[in-house]
Design an enzyme around this catalytic site. Structure first.
Site, PDB file in Angstrom:
ATOM      1  CG  ASP A 287      -0.319  -0.493   2.632  1.00 21.17           C
ATOM      2  OD1 ASP A 287       0.373  -0.262   2.939  1.00 21.17           O
ATOM      3  OD2 ASP A 287      -1.016  -0.535   3.234  1.00 21.17           O
TER       4      ASP A 287
ATOM      5  CG  ASN B 288      -9.260  -0.265  12.265  1.00 24.78           C
ATOM      6  OD1 ASN B 288      -8.431  -0.670  11.634  1.00 24.78           O
ATOM      7  ND2 ASN B 288      -9.465   1.170  11.443  1.00 24.78           N
TER       8      ASN B 288
ATOM      9  CG  HIS C 157      -6.193  -1.307   8.573  1.00 23.14           C
ATOM     10  ND1 HIS C 157      -5.798   0.227   9.427  1.00 23.14           N
ATOM     11  CD2 HIS C 157      -4.405  -1.594   8.590  1.00 23.14           C
ATOM     12  CE1 HIS C 157      -4.895   0.000   9.586  1.00 23.14           C
ATOM     13  NE2 HIS C 157      -3.509  -0.600   9.471  1.00 23.14           N
TER      14      HIS C 157
ATOM     15  CD  GLU D  57      -8.691   2.037   7.600  1.00 28.07           C
ATOM     16  OE1 GLU D  57      -8.597   1.132   8.478  1.00 28.07           O
ATOM     17  OE2 GLU D  57      -7.852   3.484   7.689  1.00 28.07           O
TER      18      GLU D  57
END
Ligand code: F6R
Length: 239
Positions: free
Chosen positions: A66, A128, A130, A135
């Site tokens: 990414d 979270n 991800h 996400e």
């Protein structure tokens, strides 16, 4: 799924590096997928040490997961800069065998295919849940695309930006892209990751916890330290 709980981040790094070195011995032209962030740094340090001790990395290719959108070329917080600094430089990987998402990631999947696919993918996990920059809410069949970053992710990553604003968007391999790697090695260290690790490994496979897709892969190694394995049954996954 092969899960090991190790004493601390250094032990996780040691174990992960030994998996990479073994994969390289079996296939010298290994295509290694690399995560950025703090978690894999002990792995990269050990790989650099292995190279200094004579391990041959000369045919290795490296693919990043990414990248932020909107940073100037060479920005020190960019993932391209990270991968060059922590991985490609120390391991002597030339530019032609290094793939980092550029622009909006239009060419990334084609570049991965041209490299022969990712053999071994190192992965971290967000608080979270991800995975790369997928996400919560990311479709399980997602491919490489532009995404907006959650507030949790932007504040977790603010440490790399000093007083500068953290980008709001990024380009990331999709969940289904990541699942095409032949072997996934998921790393998590520290108590802040415990709830996400528990949700990813023992909860339902759901876009709410993108890292839960690892449960769908036939060959997954999970390396966590004791802090990240300490499941807080009441702990909610942070958003
Ligand atoms: C970055 C990436 C992210 C990180 C995750 C954990 O390339 O893939 O999913 O792995 O944000 O980051 P750290 O390791 O800094 O806690």
């Amino acid at each position: 799924m092969d899960l090991s709980v190790l004493a601390d981040p250094e032990a996780v790094g040691e174990h992960a590096a030994s998996i990479v070195v073994a994969a390289l011995a079996a296939k010298p032209a290994l295509v290694l997928g690399v995560a950025t962030g703090a978690t894999p740094l002990p792995v990269y340090r050990r790989l650099a040490r292995a190279r200094r001790s004579g391990t041959d990395f000369s045919r290795l290719s490296v693919v990043a997961l990414d990248e932020y959108i909107g940073l100037r070329a060479g920005h020190p917080a960019s993932f391209a800069a990270y991968v060059r600094r922590e991985v490609a430089g120390p391991l002597g990987v030339p530019a032609e065998r290094l793939v980092v998402p550029e622009g909006r990631g239009e060419r990334l999947e084609e570049q991965i295919r041209a490299a022969g696919g990712v053999d071994l993918q190192l992965l971290g996990i967000g608080r979270n849940g991800h995975l790369a920059f997928n996400e919560p809410g990311s479709p399980l069949d997602s491919r490489t695309r532009v995404v907006s970053l959650s507030q949790t992710t932007r504040s977790d990553n603010a440490r790399s930006f000093g007083s500068e604003a953290v980008p709001t968007h990024a380009v990331t391999q999709g969940l289904s892209t990541i699942l095409e790697a032949r072997h996934l090695v998921l790393l998590a260290t520290g108590s802040a990751k415990a709830a996400a690790v528990a949700a990813a490994l023992t909860g339902p496979v759901t876009p709410d916890c993108p890292a839960s897709v690892v449960q769908m892969h036939a060959r997954v190694t999970v390396l966590v330290d004791e802090a990240a394995a300490a499941v807080d049954r009441d702990g909610a996954v942070g958003r």
